[in-house]
Scaffold this motif. Sequence first.
Motif, PDB file in Angstrom:
ATOM      1  N   LEU A  58       0.816  -1.212   0.000  1.00 54.11           N
ATOM      2  CA  LEU A  58       0.000   0.000   0.000  1.00 54.11           C
ATOM      3  C   LEU A  58       0.851   1.264   0.000  1.00 54.11           C
ATOM      4  N   THR A  59       2.127   1.130   0.331  1.00 53.23           N
ATOM      5  CA  THR A  59       2.995   2.307   0.464  1.00 53.23           C
ATOM      6  C   THR A  59       4.026   2.426  -0.658  1.00 53.23           C
ATOM      7  N   ALA A  60       4.140   1.407  -1.518  1.00 52.27           N
ATOM      8  CA  ALA A  60       5.133   1.458  -2.603  1.00 52.27           C
ATOM      9  C   ALA A  60       4.776   2.561  -3.595  1.00 52.27           C
ATOM     10  N   PRO A  61       5.777   3.271  -4.121  1.00 55.90           N
ATOM     11  CA  PRO A  61       5.515   4.326  -5.101  1.00 55.90           C
ATOM     12  C   PRO A  61       4.837   3.793  -6.359  1.00 55.90           C
ATOM     13  N   ARG A  62       3.851   4.512  -6.840  1.00 58.33           N
ATOM     14  CA  ARG A  62       3.191   4.160  -8.104  1.00 58.33           C
ATOM     15  C   ARG A  62       3.882   4.907  -9.238  1.00 58.33           C
ATOM     16  N   ASN A  63       5.071   4.449  -9.600  1.00 63.25           N
ATOM     17  CA  ASN A  63       5.904   5.223 -10.523  1.00 63.25           C
ATOM     18  C   ASN A  63       6.475   4.376 -11.656  1.00 63.25           C
ATOM     19  N   CYS A  64       5.618   3.575 -12.269  1.00 63.56           N
ATOM     20  CA  CYS A  64       6.096   2.647 -13.305  1.00 63.56           C
ATOM     21  C   CYS A  64       6.039   3.195 -14.724  1.00 63.56           C
ATOM     22  N   MET A  65       4.914   3.782 -15.098  1.00 65.67           N
ATOM     23  CA  MET A  65       4.644   4.090 -16.513  1.00 65.67           C
ATOM     24  C   MET A  65       4.676   5.596 -16.792  1.00 65.67           C
ATOM     25  N   PRO A  66       5.680   6.113 -17.529  1.00 68.44           N
ATOM     26  CA  PRO A  66       6.826   5.407 -18.098  1.00 68.44           C
ATOM     27  C   PRO A  66       7.948   5.268 -17.071  1.00 68.44           C
ATOM     28  N   SER A  67       8.916   4.422 -17.354  1.00 65.48           N
ATOM     29  CA  SER A  67      10.051   4.245 -16.454  1.00 65.48           C
ATOM     30  C   SER A  67      10.934   5.493 -16.484  1.00 65.48           C
ATOM     31  N   LEU A  68      10.989   6.193 -15.354  1.00 69.49           N
ATOM     32  CA  LEU A  68      11.834   7.388 -15.290  1.00 69.49           C
ATOM     33  C   LEU A  68      13.310   6.982 -15.306  1.00 69.49           C
ATOM     34  N   HIS A  69      13.600   5.812 -14.751  1.00 69.10           N
ATOM     35  CA  HIS A  69      14.969   5.296 -14.800  1.00 69.10           C
ATOM     36  C   HIS A  69      15.422   5.138 -16.251  1.00 69.10           C
ATOM     37  N   MET A  70      14.582   4.491 -17.049  1.00 68.07           N
ATOM     38  CA  MET A  70      14.921   4.277 -18.457  1.00 68.07           C
ATOM     39  C   MET A  70      14.969   5.601 -19.207  1.00 68.07           C
ATOM     40  N   THR A  71      14.065   6.507 -18.860  1.00 71.29           N
ATOM     41  CA  THR A  71      14.037   7.822 -19.509  1.00 71.29           C
ATOM     42  C   THR A  71      15.329   8.582 -19.259  1.00 71.29           C
ATOM     43  N   TRP A  72      15.785   8.611 -18.011  1.00 70.86           N
ATOM     44  CA  TRP A  72      17.032   9.311 -17.692  1.00 70.86           C
ATOM     45  C   TRP A  72      18.210   8.683 -18.444  1.00 70.86           C
ATOM     46  N   ALA A  73      18.257   7.355 -18.482  1.00 67.56           N
ATOM     47  CA  ALA A  73      19.352   6.679 -19.183  1.00 67.56           C
ATOM     48  C   ALA A  73      19.332   7.008 -20.678  1.00 67.56           C
ATOM     49  N   LEU A  74      18.135   7.068 -21.268  1.00 70.98           N
ATOM     50  CA  LEU A  74      18.021   7.383 -22.696  1.00 70.98           C
ATOM     51  C   LEU A  74      18.353   8.842 -22.981  1.00 70.98           C
ATOM     52  N   ILE A  75      17.974   9.745 -22.077  1.00 74.23           N
ATOM     53  CA  ILE A  75      18.339  11.157 -22.243  1.00 74.23           C
ATOM     54  C   ILE A  75      19.857  11.287 -22.267  1.00 74.23           C
ATOM     55  N   CYS A  76      20.518  10.616 -21.333  1.00 77.30           N
ATOM     56  CA  CYS A  76      21.978  10.661 -21.289  1.00 77.30           C
ATOM     57  C   CYS A  76      22.577  10.050 -22.549  1.00 77.30           C
ATOM     58  N   LEU A  77      21.974   8.982 -23.049  1.00 77.20           N
ATOM     59  CA  LEU A  77      22.463   8.349 -24.277  1.00 77.20           C
ATOM     60  C   LEU A  77      22.351   9.309 -25.456  1.00 77.20           C
ATOM     61  N   MET A  78      21.251  10.053 -25.536  1.00 79.97           N
ATOM     62  CA  MET A  78      21.039  10.965 -26.655  1.00 79.97           C
ATOM     63  C   MET A  78      21.976  12.165 -26.614  1.00 79.97           C
TER      64      MET A  78
END
Length: 262
Positions: free
Chosen positions: A165-185
């Motif tokens: 009940l306390t876990a963050p609802r932060n899946c869609m989209p993956s911010l982890h993947m987004t940050w990694a892709l921003i750095c890649l670009m």
Amino acid sequence: MQLKRAEWAGLVSVVVLAALLLVRAPHDPLAYWTIAGSAIMVYAGLQESDRRDLLWLAVLLPASIFAIDGGNITVTSMSHHTLDAVLSRMDSGRSVWFYHWTLAHGWCQLILVNGYESLPFFVGFVMSTSTKRSRCAIALVIASVVAPLFYLAFPAVGPAHVGSLTAPRNCMPSLHMTWALICLMLIEPRLRIVGVLFAVLTAFATIGTGEHYIVDLAAAVPYTVAVCWIAGRCERWRASVSRSRLQEAAGIWKNGSGRVGV
């Protein structure tokens, strides 16, 4: 080495935020990877003549962890259900299967956990070496600020936290993947292979640690493209404003000197 007042303020802020991160979670690897990311930016900044921007970007990294925490708490308090069952069905349970497979292979879980938590260090590395660090910083901020709107629309906690009940609802989209892709670009071309390898590691880590579903990674791709496009527009607008101010200042100076009339 002579530091200006604003540079000293940035350096002190980094130290204070690093200490607060350790107080927040003294055994969390994310805290140490974040501090390492800030440290590499501080080191790079101290090697430059105009070091203020990089020192303050080093402040932004640990500050973002606290801001993201606040956003996650807000989204969780406003979401009373999750869509985990729907997201799991969309990839036919492959994300759940891979997560349980990594749990059964401790060495793999250890590698992926550290790959997942090391994202702030990679961000610090990219910001320290990229000539596009300003656009990278803008993109990272935009991605983080807008993401909670999607989390409210598509609340999910990931395979590792289903039922919490306390876990963050932060899946869609993956911010982890987004940050990694921003750095890649925006990483320097000579370091592009490093960016590719880290993005691949991040993709496996987000699934292997049970934090995301495959569809979250897929959603991160168009999200990243949109964020980087907006960041580019913002950077060009800021450059245009700066040029206008410089031209205005030059006109005032010339007029004041009596050489050019307006």
